[in-house]
Design an enzyme around this catalytic site. Structure first.
Site, PDB file in Angstrom:
ATOM      1  N   LYS A 188       0.833  -1.213   0.000  1.00  0.00           N
ATOM      2  CA  LYS A 188       0.000   0.000   0.000  1.00  0.00           C
ATOM      3  C   LYS A 188       0.863   1.258   0.000  1.00  0.00           C
ATOM      4  CE  LYS A 188      -3.498   2.710   0.150  1.00  0.00           C
ATOM      5  NZ  LYS A 188      -4.404   2.869   1.281  1.00  0.00           N
ATOM      6  N   LYS A 206       1.171  11.951   5.203  1.00  0.00           N
ATOM      7  CA  LYS A 206       1.370  10.867   6.168  1.00  0.00           C
ATOM      8  C   LYS A 206       1.842   9.592   5.497  1.00  0.00           C
ATOM      9  CE  LYS A 206      -1.914   8.268   7.171  1.00  0.00           C
ATOM     10  NZ  LYS A 206      -2.460   6.932   6.750  1.00  0.00           N
TER      11      LYS A 206
END
Length: 304
Positions: A173, A242
């Site tokens: 991911k 992030k």
């Protein structure tokens, strides 16, 4: 408790439409979130309200979380009123993007309590949920993946199981999101370059998307959310920052040099310093256009 009963914690941009899809498929879903308004919307659709993460884990055996960052995932999973204290939970599925280090930490703690764990971040965003085309990359218990599949199948199309090691899905991911973050920047620069040279955005993307430069960002993100000046991709700048930061941190732990990735992270960090944390990530294009002296938004307002 019927086999089609599930728990869900985290009713944000991803979690809310996920639960809504599951409810529409007649699944029984017990929910918790600190956002009472979000809970109210789903209760009106048939969800069961619980007053804490632990209460969700007391009510059902299979619990999903979809949360914005690693510290919140840790608190929800392992905190004082966390899922780990539930009496019924047997399967824990994390749909968040937290990085492999946090996934393994939570996974190890859950395993010690006899809870089967699936690390299962998703790709495709809220649009993918709405269109039921989301991709699920999973690592961990195959049994838990099968237990989760009826719920996931209400909004996901592609499932890839990467084996039993929790954390592998997070690596995939982060690699995916690094590419997206990079493309968001470089397509923005290409757009500003073309506009400054007198090329209409529609013509730019018609050619790019028929040639070798195409990507999801050039095919979907920019034509739908930037060229239209809607900036409604529904993924906040702070979340993009992030994810890139997590990727850089994990790459450093693994000894993988990230020359371009480091620059991409710095770019998103700069956007954060410009007050864009809560802004849609597609607004990065307007920032780049502004540097090029293209006041696109001002021109659009004047034309209205």
């Amino acid at each position: 408790m019927p086999s089609n009963s599930y728990g869900f914690v985290g009713l944000g941009a991803m979690g809310m439409p996920m639960v809504s899809k599951a409810l529409a498929a007649q699944l029984d879903v017990h929910i918790f979130d600190t956002n009472a308004a979000a809970v109210d919307v789903l209760v009106a659709q048939g969800a069961k309200r619980e007053d804490s993460a632990a209460a969700v884990a007391n009510a059902v055996e299979t619990v999903f979380v979809s949360l914005p960052n690693a510290p919140i995932v840790e608190a929800v999973a392992l905190g004082e009123a966390g899922l780990i204290h539930g009496k019924r939970i047997n399967h824990y599925i994390d749909l968040s993007t937290t990085g492999p280090t946090m996934a393994r930490k939570v996974g190890d703690a859950m395993a010690e309590r006899g809870v089967s764990v699936l690390d299962a971040p998703v790709s495709g965003g809220p649009i993918g949920v709405r269109n039921e085309t989301l991709a699920v990359m999973a690592s961990g218990s195959e049994q838990t993946l099968e237990r989760a599949r009826p719920f996931l199948a209400t909004f996901a199309k592609t499932f890839v199981h990467l084996g039993p090691d929790v954390g592998k899905a997070q690596i995939l991911k982060l690699a995916n999101n690094l590419l997206t973050a990079t493309n968001m920047v470089i397509v923005g620069e290409a757009l500003a370059f073309a506009e400054k040279g007198g090329i209409e955005p529609e013509d730019l993307f018609r050619i790019i998307n028929a040639g070798s430069g195409r990507s999801w960002v050039s095919e979907i993100a920019y034509p739908k959310h930037v060229v239209t000046r809607r900036y409604d991709q529904n993924f906040r700048t702070e979340l993009m920052h992030k994810d890139v930061t997590l990727c850089m941190q994990e790459a450093e732990r693994m000894g993988v040099p990230m020359w371009l990735g480091a620059n991409v992270r710095q770019f998103w960090q700069f956007a954060m310093t410009q007050g864009m944390a809560d802004a849609d990530c597609s607004r990065i294009a307007a920032l780049i256009e502004g540097w090029a002296g293209l006041n696109i938004e001002d021109e659009a307002e004047a034309a209205e």
